[in-house]
Design a protein around this motif. Structure first.
Motif, PDB file in Angstrom:
ATOM      1  N   GLU A   1      14.755 -53.271  -1.102  1.00 20.68           N
ATOM      2  CA  GLU A   1      13.800 -54.380  -1.067  1.00 20.68           C
ATOM      3  C   GLU A   1      14.424 -55.660  -0.523  1.00 20.68           C
ATOM      4  N   SER A   2      15.691 -55.871  -0.779  1.00 24.51           N
ATOM      5  CA  SER A   2      16.364 -57.093  -0.325  1.00 24.51           C
ATOM      6  C   SER A   2      16.372 -57.198   1.197  1.00 24.51           C
ATOM      7  N   LEU A   3      16.438 -56.057   1.898  1.00 24.26           N
ATOM      8  CA  LEU A   3      16.405 -56.086   3.359  1.00 24.26           C
ATOM      9  C   LEU A   3      15.051 -56.574   3.867  1.00 24.26           C
ATOM     10  N   LEU A   4      13.989 -56.116   3.220  1.00 26.31           N
ATOM     11  CA  LEU A   4      12.649 -56.500   3.641  1.00 26.31           C
ATOM     12  C   LEU A   4      12.422 -58.001   3.471  1.00 26.31           C
TER      13      LEU A   4
ATOM     14  N   ALA B   1      10.930 -63.744   6.226  1.00 27.60           N
ATOM     15  CA  ALA B   1       9.825 -64.150   5.355  1.00 27.60           C
ATOM     16  C   ALA B   1       8.450 -63.802   5.916  1.00 27.60           C
ATOM     17  N   GLU B   2       8.218 -64.106   7.186  1.00 29.95           N
ATOM     18  CA  GLU B   2       6.906 -63.860   7.793  1.00 29.95           C
ATOM     19  C   GLU B   2       6.599 -62.367   7.820  1.00 29.95           C
ATOM     20  N   HIS B   3       7.628 -61.566   8.077  1.00 29.16           N
ATOM     21  CA  HIS B   3       7.471 -60.117   8.140  1.00 29.16           C
ATOM     22  C   HIS B   3       7.094 -59.553   6.773  1.00 29.16           C
ATOM     23  N   VAL B   4       7.802 -59.954   5.740  1.00 33.03           N
ATOM     24  CA  VAL B   4       7.537 -59.414   4.400  1.00 33.03           C
ATOM     25  C   VAL B   4       6.170 -59.860   3.902  1.00 33.03           C
ATOM     26  N   GLU B   5       5.766 -61.076   4.240  1.00 31.40           N
ATOM     27  CA  GLU B   5       4.453 -61.567   3.813  1.00 31.40           C
ATOM     28  C   GLU B   5       3.339 -60.750   4.468  1.00 31.40           C
TER      29      GLU B   5
ATOM     30  N   ALA C   1       3.397 -57.149   2.672  1.00 30.36           N
ATOM     31  CA  ALA C   1       3.415 -57.072   1.208  1.00 30.36           C
ATOM     32  C   ALA C   1       2.237 -56.319   0.599  1.00 30.36           C
ATOM     33  N   PRO C   2       0.987 -56.542   1.053  1.00 33.04           N
ATOM     34  CA  PRO C   2      -0.142 -55.846   0.419  1.00 33.04           C
ATOM     35  C   PRO C   2      -0.142 -54.337   0.641  1.00 33.04           C
ATOM     36  N   GLU C   3       0.592 -53.857   1.629  1.00 34.96           N
ATOM     37  CA  GLU C   3       0.544 -52.431   1.973  1.00 34.96           C
ATOM     38  C   GLU C   3       1.780 -51.662   1.516  1.00 34.96           C
ATOM     39  N   VAL C   4       2.736 -52.352   0.905  1.00 35.00           N
ATOM     40  CA  VAL C   4       4.018 -51.727   0.595  1.00 35.00           C
ATOM     41  C   VAL C   4       3.955 -50.860  -0.666  1.00 35.00           C
TER      42      VAL C   4
ATOM     43  N   LEU D   1      25.258 -53.832  24.886  1.00 38.97           N
ATOM     44  CA  LEU D   1      23.840 -54.056  25.176  1.00 38.97           C
ATOM     45  C   LEU D   1      23.445 -53.498  26.541  1.00 38.97           C
ATOM     46  N   PRO D   2      22.168 -53.128  26.714  1.00 38.71           N
ATOM     47  CA  PRO D   2      21.112 -53.137  25.695  1.00 38.71           C
ATOM     48  C   PRO D   2      21.154 -51.880  24.825  1.00 38.71           C
ATOM     49  N   LEU D   3      20.552 -51.972  23.650  1.00 36.24           N
ATOM     50  CA  LEU D   3      20.293 -50.793  22.829  1.00 36.24           C
ATOM     51  C   LEU D   3      18.826 -50.429  23.055  1.00 36.24           C
ATOM     52  N   LEU D   4      18.581 -49.247  23.564  1.00 38.82           N
ATOM     53  CA  LEU D   4      17.210 -48.799  23.854  1.00 38.82           C
ATOM     54  C   LEU D   4      16.912 -47.569  23.006  1.00 38.82           C
ATOM     55  N   TYR D   5      16.512 -47.815  21.758  1.00 42.92           N
ATOM     56  CA  TYR D   5      16.333 -46.725  20.798  1.00 42.92           C
ATOM     57  C   TYR D   5      14.871 -46.562  20.400  1.00 42.92           C
ATOM     58  N   ASN D   6      14.513 -45.308  20.101  1.00 39.99           N
ATOM     59  CA  ASN D   6      13.165 -44.972  19.639  1.00 39.99           C
ATOM     60  C   ASN D   6      13.273 -44.009  18.466  1.00 39.99           C
ATOM     61  N   GLN D   7      12.345 -44.123  17.541  1.00 44.56           N
ATOM     62  CA  GLN D   7      12.314 -43.243  16.366  1.00 44.56           C
ATOM     63  C   GLN D   7      10.935 -42.595  16.241  1.00 44.56           C
ATOM     64  N   TRP D   8      10.909 -41.264  16.104  1.00 41.64           N
ATOM     65  CA  TRP D   8       9.700 -40.532  15.724  1.00 41.64           C
ATOM     66  C   TRP D   8       9.758 -40.344  14.216  1.00 41.64           C
ATOM     67  N   ALA D   9       8.761 -40.832  13.499  1.00 39.64           N
ATOM     68  CA  ALA D   9       8.870 -40.828  12.038  1.00 39.64           C
ATOM     69  C   ALA D   9       7.491 -40.890  11.387  1.00 39.64           C
ATOM     70  N   ASN D  10       7.498 -40.835  10.055  1.00 41.76           N
ATOM     71  CA  ASN D  10       6.291 -41.110   9.280  1.00 41.76           C
ATOM     72  C   ASN D  10       6.436 -42.481   8.622  1.00 41.76           C
ATOM     73  N   VAL D  11       5.324 -43.149   8.372  1.00 45.67           N
ATOM     74  CA  VAL D  11       5.344 -44.414   7.645  1.00 45.67           C
ATOM     75  C   VAL D  11       4.251 -44.383   6.587  1.00 45.67           C
ATOM     76  N   VAL D  12       4.424 -45.235   5.576  1.00 49.13           N
ATOM     77  CA  VAL D  12       3.474 -45.302   4.460  1.00 49.13           C
ATOM     78  C   VAL D  12       2.961 -46.731   4.327  1.00 49.13           C
ATOM     79  N   ARG D  13       1.658 -46.882   4.385  1.00 51.84           N
ATOM     80  CA  ARG D  13       1.011 -48.177   4.159  1.00 51.84           C
ATOM     81  C   ARG D  13      -0.162 -47.952   3.216  1.00 51.84           C
ATOM     82  N   TRP D  14      -0.135 -48.642   2.093  1.00 53.37           N
ATOM     83  CA  TRP D  14      -1.103 -48.380   1.034  1.00 53.37           C
ATOM     84  C   TRP D  14      -2.461 -48.978   1.391  1.00 53.37           C
TER      85      TRP D  14
END
Length: 479
Positions: free
Chosen positions: A77-80, A84-88, A91-94, A133-146
């Motif tokens: 949680e501390s990373l999130l 501030a703008e990102h976590v705000e 927040a409702p979907e976490v 640089l540059p780092l050009l990375y992509n991730q295929w993944a699942n995410v959870v939003r409530w």
């Protein structure tokens, strides 16, 4: 009679589009509802579409120098909280994990709603010099939003996606990446999904939480609503300063990196359904269809029919066509309806008369046109037909979209356009009060700003006041 009854299982799309969508999604066995609230189970047919989509996109990413990575699902949680703008914004979907192994955790773990925070924490370790640089990375993944309100593919508590996260030495390079990926998505939508889109910058209110600028790709559905089909984000240095991602430049000075992010999700399957479907069910573009052609023996009990149908399947398989032979004991009529509902682009019907004449009966799913082709050189004929269907589907979708876009000069015209199932092009001064007025009065939003288009009047189409910095914006009701 059986055919009519079969189609009746799908709601009338003109009378109840949302129910039509749900019926199609479930009856074509793309998904089923999961046991947890707001989740979906991707069934083989639905997952096959995702695999094809993933393969097509992944090859494009790699051709532009991007590499795949994978980051953990659980984020401290501390990373999130570092940005501030990102976590705000999230927040409702976490969703949080607070207990593990029967013990309360000393720090709650966030179930990945998106990966900026954990990726940035690693980038701060990996980036030291301009040589990194540059780092050009992509991730295929699942995410959870409530999510509070869910619908398969369009909005679910858990979904699949790809998220690109890149790091650059200069702002100019990061902006090139942001726009380059936007164009890549647009071309993919056109060439693979047969889907015309509008691309442009999002308003300040609609941009991604924590981004300097967000760009979106909007597609028109058959009910006149817009679906956000993909986004790219220019992060600037907000995350690099929050997570201390610095590099030693050629001039011997330490500098903060510039970052981007971009992504599309299983929502694109929802776009395919709602942009191309009809009263019979799915209509899939050949390049994304799990089954491009289905071979159905007619009068299968007669000598040689099944054998010749099997040989036809093998011939098409040998040239790389995704083909299936339906040798079940269901009636031909039932099979025709079943594969039409599943959206298979081409149906090949083979009966005794066809074999005798050296022909095969063809039915196009997109137009329901029925005709015959010689069995000789049928492989190339089907390849050519699939290509023609792909192009025709795009042109039809483009014509539909363009016929449902209006240029509006005031609120009365805007309301009429939206009520008529159209997108509206307006002149706007980027005033958030006007944006809020549209949302409150008309339940619509500014989808993207079409900054390449020249304003067609000096007054704001929403409030009527003279514009200081006018821009053409696209307004629509949206999913």
């Amino acid at each position: 009679m059986a055919e009519k009854q079969f189609v009746k299982e799908i709601a009338d799309m003109k009378a109840d589009f949302p129910q039509w969508y749900t019926d199609v999604v479930l009856k074509t066995e793309l998904v089923d509802y999961g046991p947890s609230k707001g989740t979906m189970v991707l069934r083989p047919y639905g997952y096959a579409i995702w695999e094809n989509l993933q393969h097509e996109l992944d090859s494009r990413f790699k051709k532009t120098g991007h590499q795949n990575v994978y980051f953990p699902l659980l984020i401290p949680e501390s990373l999130l909280k570092k940005e501030a703008e990102h976590v705000e914004g999230f927040a409702p979907e976490v969703a949080m994990v607070t207990v593990a192994g029967g013990e309360t955790l000393s720090e709650p773990l966030v179930v990945r709603p998106t990966s900026e925070t954990i990726i940035c924490s690693m980038y701060s370790k990996w980036v030291n010099s301009y040589r990194d640089l540059p780092l050009l990375y992509n991730q295929w993944a699942n995410v959870v939003r409530w999510e509070k309100t869910t619908r398969p593919f369009l909005r679910t508590s858990e979904f699949l996606w790809q998220e690109g996260h890149t790091v650059h030495a200069t702002e100019e390079e990061a902006m090139r990446e942001t726009l380059g990926m936007l164009y890549l998505y647009r071309d993919f939508a056109k060439e693979v999904l047969a889907l015309p889109t509008f691309i442009g910058r999002k308003s300040e209110k609609e941009k991604f939480a924590g981004a300097d600028a967000t760009y979106g790709m909007e597609a028109m559905m058959l009910d006149g609503k817009s679906l956000q089909a993909g986004t790219t984000h220019h992060f600037g240095q907000k995350f690099s300063k929050a997570y201390d991602i610095q590099f030693l430049d050629k001039d011997g000075k330490h500098k903060y990196v510039w970052q981007t992010s971009w992504g599309v999700s299983t929502r694109l399957i929802g776009a395919l359904i709602m942009a191309h479907g009809d009263q019979r069910g799915l209509v899939l573009p050949p390049r994304i269809a799990p089954v491009q052609a289905v071979v159905i023996p007619v009068a299968a009990h007669k000598e040689g029919v099944v054998d010749n149908a099997q040989k036809l399947v093998a011939r098409l398989e040998n040239v790389g066509i995704r083909v299936k032979g339906d040798f079940s004991d269901n009636s031909p009529g039932w099979k025709f309806n079943q594969w039409e509902m599943k959206g298979v682009p081409v149906r090949l019907e083979l009966g005794p008369k066809d074999i005798e004449q050296g022909m095969v009966t063809i039915v196009r799913r997109d137009t329901l046109e029925k005709f015959t082709l010689p069995l000789e050189n049928i492989e190339q004929s089907i390849i050519n037909l699939l290509g023609r269907i792909q192009c025709d589907m795009y042109e039809r979708s483009l014509a539909f979209r363009d016929a449902h876009v209006r240029t509006v000069h005031n609120m009365a015209e805007l309301k009429d356009a939206l009520d008529s199932g159209c997108f509206a092009k307006v002149v706007w001064d980027k005033d958030e009060n006007c944006e809020a007025e549209v949302k409150q009065q008309l339940q619509a939003t500014v989808r993207v700003m079409l900054e390449q288009e020249k304003p067609f009047q000096k007054q704001c189409s929403i409030c009527g006041k003279p514009c200081k910095n006018p821009v053409v914006a696209l307004i629509a009701r949206a999913y």
